[in-house]
Write an enzyme that holds these catalytic residues in place. Structure first.
Site, mmCIF file in Angstrom:
data_model
loop_
_atom_site.group_PDB
_atom_site.id
_atom_site.type_symbol
_atom_site.label_atom_id
_atom_site.label_comp_id
_atom_site.label_asym_id
_atom_site.label_seq_id
_atom_site.Cartn_x
_atom_site.Cartn_y
_atom_site.Cartn_z
ATOM 1 N N ASP A 163 -1.446 -0.886 10.557
ATOM 2 C CA ASP A 163 -2.380 -0.149 9.672
ATOM 3 C C ASP A 163 -2.139 -0.282 8.161
ATOM 4 O O ASP A 163 -0.994 -0.175 7.711
ATOM 5 C CB ASP A 163 -2.303 1.359 9.925
ATOM 6 N N PHE B 212 5.320 6.616 10.014
ATOM 7 C CA PHE B 212 3.997 6.252 10.528
ATOM 8 C C PHE B 212 2.961 6.321 9.399
ATOM 9 O O PHE B 212 3.283 6.543 8.234
ATOM 10 C CB PHE B 212 3.615 7.197 11.678
ATOM 11 N N SER B 213 1.698 6.169 9.773
ATOM 12 C CA SER B 213 0.632 6.039 8.771
ATOM 13 C C SER B 213 0.403 7.299 7.942
ATOM 14 O O SER B 213 0.731 8.409 8.364
ATOM 15 C CB SER B 213 -0.676 5.647 9.465
ATOM 16 N N ARG C 177 -0.934 13.075 13.801
ATOM 17 C CA ARG C 177 -0.491 12.096 12.802
ATOM 18 C C ARG C 177 -1.595 11.576 11.873
ATOM 19 O O ARG C 177 -2.753 11.905 11.993
ATOM 20 C CB ARG C 177 0.163 10.920 13.505
ATOM 21 N N ASP C 178 -1.164 10.716 10.965
ATOM 22 C CA ASP C 178 -1.996 9.918 10.066
ATOM 23 C C ASP C 178 -2.746 10.761 9.029
ATOM 24 O O ASP C 178 -3.979 10.677 8.903
ATOM 25 C CB ASP C 178 -2.998 9.058 10.870
ATOM 26 N N GLU D 77 -7.156 8.321 15.837
ATOM 27 C CA GLU D 77 -6.111 7.985 14.875
ATOM 28 C C GLU D 77 -6.727 7.744 13.494
ATOM 29 O O GLU D 77 -7.929 7.506 13.359
ATOM 30 C CB GLU D 77 -5.374 6.702 15.318
#
Ligand code: FRU
Length: 477
Positions: free
Chosen positions: A23, A79-80, A147-148, A199
């Site tokens: 990503d 993570f993102s 997340r993200d 996501e």
């Protein structure tokens, strides 16, 4: 034939020099530079413990890779997430005279896969990053996928807004200082596609051609995309700073190709554009594509616009064509191409990189075909007006990398009354990005040809003049 990594390394798309990327993260414009961070594993050409890689560009075509920005730590892998410019120093992270950059990202604990949101900041134009001492700032409420974070400033409420992917819905949080987050609302339970986990959301205002505004929410989903595996859907609606509402009944896809995932827009874009970039791959096969020293490229940047099309609101995606003209020399132009167009063993396509613009008149034909390739393999795009469907066939395009069973990509599309069918297509060494009728539909797809594609042919189901215009730009840096 042996084909090496660099025969596939695109010239006009960002790739890391080495190892694995997924990503795009933290895309922000700051002090004359477009920053691109990305999910990065510096140790292997497959997914692993995630870092944030970093690159900068002034023109969005030529990228300079910088040292890794964020490394895993005792809270987990990185993570993102996103980056904002904290103009009012709401976070208190400012140490110099300029506004700090603040990254909001997901920490993933590799032992139990728990996900929490954390901060890091930079006071030197993104060159070095300090993690916030009181991380994490938003903890998991026992949901596995949490997340993200994509953060933006909401003018109306004078607060930061975070959109977060949680299972297969989106949660909205607000904050006045980026450190304390309050849950406000959720969206998505009964709308959209739910074939996989949600996501990398993005929330932004989007304008139509008259400058009228609405709100867009992008949501990547994996699996469950329109042609299998990863895909990105979107919702148009309203946002009051806390709640997103939409009356959209249909599932809408930002791209019908298999290879545009986890894309979001730039923060602080200087021209107020909704400038978008996605990861040009698909979780179904990304780790198996035939490049070994590095893996994955990003899409070419696109701008997103709102359009009312037959009474329906949609997002159209456009290539910043001025950028493309800047990297190409116009070599073929034909304003009355007629009943067939053909380039054989042509130098224009010799290096497998070109930008094609063509307009086809469907008032005189039912089906047209664009095919490019070499003696043994090719890619075919076919549009049939009666079926209202565009089909891209990459089954015979070369290296068989695709375990998705989606070599035949389908994209529903009904022509407007004008019967005009216009294609803009950016072809790089191992990718194609196809824009139909000014971005009403987009198809992004990878191919790994075993030899350069030097032939191009446009034909129809009848021998009649149907090609209104063709332009081909040979691309070179
Ligand atoms: C999307 C994604 C994100 C996650 C990251 C991990 O491709 O699964 O949800 O943060 O990749 O690398």
């Amino acid at each position: 034939v042996t084909v090496g990594d660099n025969d596939y390394r695109p010239d006009f798309h960002f790739t890391p020099q080495k190892k694995w990327m997924n990503d795009p993260n933290g895309m922000v414009y700051y002090a004359g530079e477009y920053h691109l961070f990305y999910q990065y594993n510096p140790n292997e050409s497959v997914w692993g413990p995630m870092h944030w890689g970093h690159a900068i560009s002034k023109d969005l075509v030529n990228w300079e890779e910088l040292p890794i920005a964020l490394y895993p730590d005792n809270l987990g892998n990185i993570f993102s997430g996103s980056i904002v410019v904290d103009n009012n120093n709401t976070s208190g992270f400012k140490s110099g005279s300029e506004s700090p950059l603040v990254a909001v990202f997901t920490h993933q604990n590799p032992e139990n896969n728990k996900q929490t949101q954390s901060l890091a900041y930079s006071n030197d134009k993104g060159r070095t990053w300090t993690k916030y001492e009181n991380n994490p700032v938003l903890v998991n409420n026992d949901k596995a996928d949490f997340r993200d974070p994509k953060v933006s400033w909401h003018e109306g409420t004078q607060k930061w807004v975070m959109v977060l992917a949680v299972g297969d819905e989106i949660m909205f949080y607000t904050s006045s200082n980026l450190k304390n987050w309050v849950y406000k609302n959720s969206f998505g339970k009964n709308v959209g596609a739910h074939g996989g986990v949600w996501e990398c959301p993005d929330l932004f205002k989007i304008k139509d051609a008259n400058g009228q505004e609405t709100w867009a929410l992008l949501v990547s989903i994996n699996p469950g995309g329109p042609n299998g595996g990863s895909g990105t859907q979107y919702f148009l609606g309203d946002f009051d700073g806390e709640t997103f509402t939409s009356s959209q009944a249909e599932t809408l896809w930002l791209d019908y190709g298999t290879d545009n995932y986890a894309g979001v827009t730039w923060s602080n874009e200087p021209n107020n554009r909704n400038l978008f970039m996605g990861w040009m791959s698909n979780w179904s096969y990304a780790q198996n594509v035939p490049t070994y020293s590095y893996r994955s490229a990003m899409t070419f940047p696109r701008t997103l616009h709102w359009e009312k099309n037959n009474g329906k609101s949609i997002i159209v995606s456009k290539l910043p064509t001025e950028m493309i003209y800047a990297i190409g020399g116009k070599v073929v132009e034909n304003n009355n191409a007629g009943s067939r167009f053909e380039l054989l063993n042509d130098e224009t396509l010799g290096e497998g990189k070109f930008y094609l613009e063509t307009t086809i008149d469907f008032s005189v034909i039912n089906e047209a075909k664009i095919e490019w390739g070499n003696k043994s393999s090719s890619v075919v795009i076919k549009y049939n007006k009666i079926k209202g469907e565009l089909i891209l066939n990459r089954a015979e395009s070369g290296y068989k990398f695709n375990n998705l069973n989606s070599n035949i990509l389908k994209c529903p599309y009904v022509l407007p009354d004008s019967n005009q069918f216009k294609i803009n297509m950016l072809v790089d060494k191992s990718s194609m990005e196809i824009f139909l009728n000014d971005g009403e539909r987009v198809i992004t797809a990878l191919v790994f040809p075993l030899a350069p594609f030097k032939n191009l042919e446009i034909t129809a189901n009848e021998e009649i003049q149907f090609i209104e215009q063709i332009k081909i730009n040979k691309l070179s840096k």
